[in-house]
Design a protein around this motif. Structure first.
Motif, PDB file in Angstrom:
ATOM      1  N   ALA A 197      -4.949  -0.158  -2.919  1.00  0.00           N
ATOM      2  CA  ALA A 197      -3.752  -0.113  -3.774  1.00  0.00           C
ATOM      3  C   ALA A 197      -3.908  -1.031  -4.975  1.00  0.00           C
ATOM      4  O   ALA A 197      -3.561  -0.660  -6.109  1.00  0.00           O
ATOM      5  CB  ALA A 197      -2.521  -0.497  -2.960  1.00  0.00           C
ATOM      6  N   ILE A 198      -4.416  -2.231  -4.741  1.00  0.00           N
ATOM      7  CA  ILE A 198      -4.597  -3.178  -5.846  1.00  0.00           C
ATOM      8  C   ILE A 198      -5.619  -2.641  -6.845  1.00  0.00           C
ATOM      9  O   ILE A 198      -5.422  -2.742  -8.063  1.00  0.00           O
ATOM     10  CB  ILE A 198      -5.006  -4.560  -5.300  1.00  0.00           C
ATOM     11  CG1 ILE A 198      -3.824  -5.184  -4.548  1.00  0.00           C
ATOM     12  CG2 ILE A 198      -5.462  -5.475  -6.439  1.00  0.00           C
ATOM     13  CD1 ILE A 198      -4.150  -6.477  -3.846  1.00  0.00           C
ATOM     14  N   LYS A 199      -6.677  -2.030  -6.345  1.00  0.00           N
ATOM     15  CA  LYS A 199      -7.668  -1.429  -7.241  1.00  0.00           C
ATOM     16  C   LYS A 199      -7.043  -0.311  -8.070  1.00  0.00           C
ATOM     17  O   LYS A 199      -7.271  -0.222  -9.286  1.00  0.00           O
ATOM     18  CB  LYS A 199      -8.846  -0.892  -6.425  1.00  0.00           C
ATOM     19  CG  LYS A 199      -9.938  -0.259  -7.269  1.00  0.00           C
ATOM     20  CD  LYS A 199     -11.091   0.234  -6.402  1.00  0.00           C
ATOM     21  CE  LYS A 199     -12.180   0.880  -7.232  1.00  0.00           C
ATOM     22  NZ  LYS A 199     -13.299   1.369  -6.379  1.00  0.00           N
ATOM     23  N   ASP A 242       0.797  -1.226   0.000  1.00  0.00           N
ATOM     24  CA  ASP A 242       0.000   0.000   0.000  1.00  0.00           C
ATOM     25  C   ASP A 242       0.829   1.274   0.000  1.00  0.00           C
ATOM     26  O   ASP A 242       0.265   2.376   0.003  1.00  0.00           O
ATOM     27  CB  ASP A 242      -0.997   0.012   1.165  1.00  0.00           C
ATOM     28  CG  ASP A 242      -0.470  -0.602   2.448  1.00  0.00           C
ATOM     29  OD1 ASP A 242       0.578  -1.262   2.429  1.00  0.00           O
ATOM     30  OD2 ASP A 242      -1.130  -0.440   3.489  1.00  0.00           O
ATOM     31  N   TYR A 243       2.140   1.157  -0.051  1.00  0.00           N
ATOM     32  CA  TYR A 243       2.991   2.347  -0.124  1.00  0.00           C
ATOM     33  C   TYR A 243       4.037   2.177  -1.237  1.00  0.00           C
ATOM     34  O   TYR A 243       3.788   2.490  -2.391  1.00  0.00           O
ATOM     35  CB  TYR A 243       3.632   2.657   1.236  1.00  0.00           C
ATOM     36  CG  TYR A 243       2.652   3.301   2.193  1.00  0.00           C
ATOM     37  CD1 TYR A 243       2.442   4.680   2.184  1.00  0.00           C
ATOM     38  CD2 TYR A 243       1.903   2.535   3.081  1.00  0.00           C
ATOM     39  CE1 TYR A 243       1.529   5.282   3.038  1.00  0.00           C
ATOM     40  CE2 TYR A 243       0.968   3.129   3.935  1.00  0.00           C
ATOM     41  CZ  TYR A 243       0.800   4.495   3.909  1.00  0.00           C
ATOM     42  OH  TYR A 243      -0.113   5.091   4.740  1.00  0.00           O
ATOM     43  N   CYS A 244       5.198   1.671  -0.894  1.00  0.00           N
ATOM     44  CA  CYS A 244       6.301   1.699  -1.856  1.00  0.00           C
ATOM     45  C   CYS A 244       6.071   0.809  -3.074  1.00  0.00           C
ATOM     46  O   CYS A 244       6.464   1.168  -4.182  1.00  0.00           O
ATOM     47  CB  CYS A 244       7.606   1.326  -1.151  1.00  0.00           C
ATOM     48  SG  CYS A 244       8.064   2.545   0.118  1.00  0.00           S
ATOM     49  N   ASP A 296      -1.845  -2.053   5.891  1.00  0.00           N
ATOM     50  CA  ASP A 296      -3.248  -1.971   6.281  1.00  0.00           C
ATOM     51  C   ASP A 296      -4.105  -2.727   5.266  1.00  0.00           C
ATOM     52  O   ASP A 296      -4.001  -2.468   4.065  1.00  0.00           O
ATOM     53  CB  ASP A 296      -3.683  -0.503   6.335  1.00  0.00           C
ATOM     54  CG  ASP A 296      -5.170  -0.346   6.525  1.00  0.00           C
ATOM     55  OD1 ASP A 296      -5.671  -0.737   7.586  1.00  0.00           O
ATOM     56  OD2 ASP A 296      -5.826   0.175   5.600  1.00  0.00           O
ATOM     57  N   PRO A 297      -4.940  -3.680   5.707  1.00  0.00           N
ATOM     58  CA  PRO A 297      -5.734  -4.469   4.742  1.00  0.00           C
ATOM     59  C   PRO A 297      -6.580  -3.621   3.803  1.00  0.00           C
ATOM     60  O   PRO A 297      -6.650  -3.912   2.598  1.00  0.00           O
ATOM     61  CB  PRO A 297      -6.593  -5.355   5.644  1.00  0.00           C
ATOM     62  CG  PRO A 297      -5.804  -5.496   6.905  1.00  0.00           C
ATOM     63  CD  PRO A 297      -5.117  -4.169   7.088  1.00  0.00           C
ATOM     64  N   GLU A 298      -7.205  -2.594   4.321  1.00  0.00           N
ATOM     65  CA  GLU A 298      -8.014  -1.734   3.454  1.00  0.00           C
ATOM     66  C   GLU A 298      -7.120  -0.971   2.481  1.00  0.00           C
ATOM     67  O   GLU A 298      -7.465  -0.779   1.310  1.00  0.00           O
ATOM     68  CB  GLU A 298      -8.837  -0.758   4.287  1.00  0.00           C
ATOM     69  CG  GLU A 298      -9.731   0.156   3.456  1.00  0.00           C
ATOM     70  CD  GLU A 298     -10.679  -0.600   2.545  1.00  0.00           C
ATOM     71  OE1 GLU A 298     -10.891  -0.144   1.397  1.00  0.00           O
ATOM     72  OE2 GLU A 298     -11.206  -1.656   2.965  1.00  0.00           O
TER      73      GLU A 298
END
Length: 211
Positions: free
Chosen positions: A188-190, A151-153, A181-183
């Motif tokens: 991020a994947i979306k 979700d970041y790098c 963070d799961p959310e």
């Protein structure tokens, strides 16, 4: 030309590190298998490499606590625990990562005045690391991205790859990555999918013949 880009698989982002990602160490055996069996022509590892007084550290802001929002150089900034300080054990690549197979290490986050999630450029998108020039010069046609944290790098690296390598196929290897963070991971994947980045598993990558 196939390239594997391992994002920030460092002690600092694994259990026991200063900014540990839950289950971060679980990506190491998957990354090792990808390097050994994936038929990649080039393997690059990025490495957070911060000065001790980096402005993204909460310790550099009076009264600030880690994981709160602050500002850095006039821009909103998540304030982190001190982590991956240059030359420290926290900044070292994981010792169980098979570093003998890594062709190039791309360090990032060296400028104390701006954070650098992406392996390609700083967050303000002005200073480039030179990685895009390397991959373009090598004629990379497929780039597989994985590592820490999704979700970041990892996300910002994949998105920059999509923008800066317009002719290449960019893929995110989900099971070779972990997030904070799961959310945030779902978001991020979306975001990556909407940008045209394929989401694959290591088994998919390993099942393909070398191109």
């Amino acid at each position: 030309m196939k390239c594997l880009l391992l994002v920030d698989i460092q002690n600092g982002f694994c259990p026991g590190g200063h900014l540990a990602v839950p289950g971060g160490d679980a990506v190491v055996p998957v990354a090792n298998r990808l390097m050994a069996e994936g038929g990649y022509d080039l393997i690059v590892a990025s490495q957070d490499w911060h000065p001790a007084d980096h402005g993204s550290f909460a310790s550099q802001h009076d009264g600030a606590a880690p994981f709160t929002m602050g500002t850095l150089n006039g821009q909103p900034q998540m304030l982190w625990p001190d982590h991956c300080v240059e030359g420290s054990e926290d900044a070292a690549l994981r010792p169980d990562l098979d570093q003998t197979r890594i062709d190039t290490i791309q360090r990032k986050g060296l400028d104390r005045n701006v954070d650098s999630y992406s392996a390609f450029r700083d967050n303000d998108q002005t200073a480039l690391t030179g990685l895009s020039d390397l991959l373009l010069a090598r004629g990379v046609t497929r780039l597989d991205v994985c590592g820490l944290a999704t979700d970041y790098c990892v996300k910002f690296t994949a998105l920059d790859a999509r923008a800066m390598l317009p002719e290449a196929q960019i893929r995110f290897i989900e099971d070779a990555s972990r997030g904070i963070d799961p959310e945030g991971v779902r978001s991020a994947i979306k975001e990556m999918t909407q940008a045209g980045i394929a989401v694959v598993t290591s088994d998919t990558a390993l099942s393909e013949t070398r191109v």
